[in-house]
Design a protein around this motif. Structure first.
Motif, PDB file in Angstrom:
ATOM      1  N   ASP A 279      43.114  31.732  19.838  1.00  0.00           N
ATOM      2  CA  ASP A 279      44.603  31.543  20.558  1.00  0.00           C
ATOM      3  C   ASP A 279      44.854  30.857  21.288  1.00  0.00           C
ATOM      4  OD1 ASP A 279      47.372  31.581  21.658  1.00  0.00           O
ATOM      5  OD2 ASP A 279      46.896  34.028  21.365  1.00  0.00           O
ATOM      6  N   PRO A 280      44.654  29.455  21.980  1.00  0.00           N
ATOM      7  CA  PRO A 280      44.459  28.240  22.357  1.00  0.00           C
ATOM      8  C   PRO A 280      45.976  28.226  23.365  1.00  0.00           C
ATOM      9  CG  PRO A 280      45.198  27.293  20.242  1.00  0.00           C
ATOM     10  CD  PRO A 280      44.287  28.639  19.994  1.00  0.00           C
ATOM     11  N   ARG A 281      46.624  28.970  22.922  1.00  0.00           N
ATOM     12  CA  ARG A 281      48.379  28.660  23.851  1.00  0.00           C
ATOM     13  C   ARG A 281      47.665  30.005  24.925  1.00  0.00           C
ATOM     14  NH1 ARG A 281      54.219  30.387  21.597  1.00  0.00           N
ATOM     15  NH2 ARG A 281      55.037  31.016  23.999  1.00  0.00           N
ATOM     16  N   PHE A 282      47.385  31.136  24.595  1.00  0.00           N
ATOM     17  CA  PHE A 282      46.984  31.589  25.251  1.00  0.00           C
ATOM     18  C   PHE A 282      45.932  31.661  26.294  1.00  0.00           C
ATOM     19  CE2 PHE A 282      44.490  35.433  25.780  1.00  0.00           C
ATOM     20  CZ  PHE A 282      44.484  35.880  26.896  1.00  0.00           C
ATOM     21  N   ILE A 283      44.843  30.830  25.844  1.00  0.00           N
ATOM     22  CA  ILE A 283      44.052  29.784  27.485  1.00  0.00           C
ATOM     23  C   ILE A 283      45.043  29.098  27.685  1.00  0.00           C
ATOM     24  CG2 ILE A 283      41.936  28.695  27.434  1.00  0.00           C
ATOM     25  CD1 ILE A 283      40.778  29.771  24.631  1.00  0.00           C
ATOM     26  N   ALA A 284      45.303  28.468  27.453  1.00  0.00           N
ATOM     27  CA  ALA A 284      46.462  27.565  27.853  1.00  0.00           C
ATOM     28  C   ALA A 284      47.179  27.755  29.183  1.00  0.00           C
ATOM     29  CB  ALA A 284      46.898  26.295  26.903  1.00  0.00           C
ATOM     30  N   ASP A 285      47.760  28.976  28.605  1.00  0.00           N
ATOM     31  CA  ASP A 285      49.547  30.026  29.578  1.00  0.00           C
ATOM     32  C   ASP A 285      48.605  30.303  30.569  1.00  0.00           C
ATOM     33  OD1 ASP A 285      50.984  28.217  28.434  1.00  0.00           O
ATOM     34  OD2 ASP A 285      51.783  30.212  26.751  1.00  0.00           O
ATOM     35  N   GLY A 286      47.457  31.212  30.390  1.00  0.00           N
ATOM     36  CA  GLY A 286      46.504  32.106  30.614  1.00  0.00           C
ATOM     37  C   GLY A 286      45.920  31.464  31.749  1.00  0.00           C
ATOM     38  N   LEU A 287      45.211  30.693  31.872  1.00  0.00           N
ATOM     39  CA  LEU A 287      44.425  29.403  32.730  1.00  0.00           C
ATOM     40  C   LEU A 287      46.235  28.926  33.943  1.00  0.00           C
ATOM     41  CD1 LEU A 287      41.567  28.057  30.875  1.00  0.00           C
ATOM     42  CD2 LEU A 287      41.729  29.645  32.491  1.00  0.00           C
ATOM     43  N   ALA A 288      46.498  28.351  33.355  1.00  0.00           N
ATOM     44  CA  ALA A 288      47.506  27.671  34.362  1.00  0.00           C
ATOM     45  C   ALA A 288      48.525  29.258  34.749  1.00  0.00           C
ATOM     46  CB  ALA A 288      49.239  27.283  33.396  1.00  0.00           C
TER      47      ALA A 288
ATOM     48  N   ARG B  63      49.013  33.014  39.826  1.00  0.00           N
ATOM     49  CA  ARG B  63      49.392  33.313  40.392  1.00  0.00           C
ATOM     50  C   ARG B  63      48.903  35.034  41.211  1.00  0.00           C
ATOM     51  NH1 ARG B  63      54.521  33.389  36.490  1.00  0.00           N
ATOM     52  NH2 ARG B  63      55.024  30.863  36.869  1.00  0.00           N
ATOM     53  N   HIS B  64      47.693  34.849  40.758  1.00  0.00           N
ATOM     54  CA  HIS B  64      46.784  35.881  40.571  1.00  0.00           C
ATOM     55  C   HIS B  64      45.301  35.442  41.389  1.00  0.00           C
ATOM     56  CE1 HIS B  64      49.584  37.826  37.443  1.00  0.00           C
ATOM     57  NE2 HIS B  64      49.649  37.131  36.880  1.00  0.00           N
ATOM     58  N   PRO B  65      45.544  35.020  42.560  1.00  0.00           N
ATOM     59  CA  PRO B  65      44.015  34.703  43.310  1.00  0.00           C
ATOM     60  C   PRO B  65      43.521  36.657  43.200  1.00  0.00           C
ATOM     61  CG  PRO B  65      46.328  34.859  44.747  1.00  0.00           C
ATOM     62  CD  PRO B  65      46.774  34.741  43.324  1.00  0.00           C
ATOM     63  N   SER B  66      44.027  37.518  43.536  1.00  0.00           N
ATOM     64  CA  SER B  66      43.694  38.882  43.373  1.00  0.00           C
ATOM     65  C   SER B  66      42.389  38.651  42.009  1.00  0.00           C
ATOM     66  CB  SER B  66      44.153  39.816  43.295  1.00  0.00           C
ATOM     67  OG  SER B  66      44.977  40.108  42.843  1.00  0.00           O
ATOM     68  N   LEU B  67      42.553  38.255  41.053  1.00  0.00           N
ATOM     69  CA  LEU B  67      42.039  38.504  40.054  1.00  0.00           C
ATOM     70  C   LEU B  67      40.711  37.292  39.430  1.00  0.00           C
ATOM     71  CD1 LEU B  67      44.315  38.773  37.633  1.00  0.00           C
ATOM     72  CD2 LEU B  67      43.140  40.535  38.642  1.00  0.00           C
ATOM     73  N   ILE B  68      40.739  35.623  40.491  1.00  0.00           N
ATOM     74  CA  ILE B  68      39.404  34.447  40.177  1.00  0.00           C
ATOM     75  C   ILE B  68      39.659  34.063  41.141  1.00  0.00           C
ATOM     76  CG2 ILE B  68      41.668  33.533  38.804  1.00  0.00           C
ATOM     77  CD1 ILE B  68      38.389  32.740  37.410  1.00  0.00           C
TER      78      ILE B  68
ATOM     79  N   MET C 287      51.097  37.434  44.667  1.00  0.00           N
ATOM     80  CA  MET C 287      51.406  39.282  44.818  1.00  0.00           C
ATOM     81  C   MET C 287      50.627  39.477  43.170  1.00  0.00           C
ATOM     82  SD  MET C 287      52.259  42.609  46.283  1.00  0.00           S
ATOM     83  CE  MET C 287      51.902  44.274  46.549  1.00  0.00           C
ATOM     84  N   THR C 288      49.710  40.428  42.835  1.00  0.00           N
ATOM     85  CA  THR C 288      50.114  40.923  41.742  1.00  0.00           C
ATOM     86  C   THR C 288      50.349  42.273  41.558  1.00  0.00           C
ATOM     87  OG1 THR C 288      48.149  38.964  40.832  1.00  0.00           O
ATOM     88  CG2 THR C 288      48.305  41.413  39.361  1.00  0.00           C
ATOM     89  N   THR C 289      51.327  42.070  40.627  1.00  0.00           N
ATOM     90  CA  THR C 289      51.515  43.430  40.676  1.00  0.00           C
ATOM     91  C   THR C 289      51.530  44.484  39.502  1.00  0.00           C
ATOM     92  OG1 THR C 289      53.609  43.288  41.643  1.00  0.00           O
ATOM     93  CG2 THR C 289      54.007  45.715  40.526  1.00  0.00           C
TER      94      THR C 289
END
Length: 317
Positions: free
Chosen positions: A155-164, A168-173, A1-3
């Motif tokens: 910011d490749p770290r941001f992209i990699a971490d974000g996609l990983a 946890r956020h199925p409501s977003l994508i 669940m996204t808070t």
């Protein structure tokens, strides 16, 4: 669940950033009696009135606890903008009233800038701005300062971490879209992580300091003339990065400016690459929505456009 951050939590964060900026400014010798928030999205931007100084306090960050990394970026921005101002390039310059270094206070890292009066009655002309960016690039080619990192703005770290983290956020994508984004990233990541891989794939495309964060949208209409602003993501990269996702009209305008400044036109293959990469940054930025709920309204149209594009923008690696 996204808070998601509540309105009260958002207000508390803004108040804390303002208080930190006021305290830091006073510690640096500034008179501050009427602080005024000018902008509050990814950063709280506060005029430390009556002093002619503006503090910018980043508050929405991929890695909020990594203030050391943020300060490194801020030093690059201060160095580049100070140099540009010294060359007579129209930029919002670091304030000369305080040391030109990031200041850490109460869990924030902030920078201080010269206050400029904005021409509120003028609407920005983004096409004309895109044409003028070629002049900024021409000036930046001569920047002699510290070595900027290759495509750090992506910011490749941001992209990699974000996609990983988006699991946890199925409501977003949705799952299918997330799978596509991850497959695109596997294809494009080597070209972002390695300057050598990029140069091998795009031979002859020169790299230089670039603004890093859509400069046509970061030109301030000041009373005394337009000023380039917000070099927070200044980086070493192809000039195409600064035109990512803006479309043919803006690209054509940039090419007019490039011809006038004796620079090469935009490379279509590199544009396809930076457009695809920019879209993945947008997907990763969905992870920032809990910190800034209104961001979803800006990201959703871009995600919709991404769904309609060819896989990885049609880039062949």
């Amino acid at each position: 669940m996204t808070t998601f951050l509540t309105p009260q939590q958002r207000a508390d964060r803004t108040a804390a950033a303002v208080e930190a900026a006021v305290t830091a400014g006073r510690d640096l010798g500034l008179t501050v009696t009427g602080p005024t928030v000018l902008h509050d999205v990814f950063s709280v931007v506060v005029h430390l009135a009556p002093s002619p100084v503006v503090a910018r306090v980043p508050t929405v960050l991929p890695r909020p606890g990594d203030l050391a990394a943020l300060a490194r970026r801020q030093r690059d921005e201060l160095d580049v903008t100070r140099w540009l101002a010294d060359q007579g390039v129209p930029v919002i310059a670091p304030s000369p009233l305080v040391p030109r270094e990031p200041v850490r206070r109460d869990g924030f890292s902030m920078t201080f800038w010269t206050f400029v009066e904005q021409a509120r009655d003028r609407e920005p002309d983004y096409v004309a701005n895109a044409e003028s960016v070629a002049g900024l690039h021409a000036a930046l080619r001569a920047y002699p300062g510290r070595r900027l990192e290759f495509l750090s703005a992506a910011d490749p770290r941001f992209i990699a971490d974000g996609l990983a983290l988006l699991d946890r956020h199925p409501s977003l994508i949705g799952a299918a879209e997330l799978d596509r984004a991850r497959r695109e990233w596997r294809l494009l990541e080597p070209l972002v992580r390695s300057r050598g891989a990029f140069e091998a794939r795009f031979p002859g495309v020169g790299l230089q300091p670039v603004h890093g964060d859509c400069p046509p949208a970061n030109i301030v209409n000041a009373v005394d003339g337009d000023l380039y602003a917000d070099f927070e993501l200044v980086t070493l990269g192809p000039v195409e990065w600064d035109l990512a996702a803006l479309g043919p009209e803006h690209e054509a305008a940039y090419n007019r400016g490039a011809r006038r400044n004796g620079m090469r036109p935009l490379n279509e293959e590199v544009l396809a690459f930076v457009n695809a990469l920019g879209m993945l940054r947008i997907i990763a930025a969905l992870t920032l929505v809990p910190q800034l709920p209104e961001l979803m309204g800006y990201l959703e149209p871009a995600v919709d456009r991404w769904r309609a594009t060819p896989f990885a923008g049609g880039v062949n690696v």
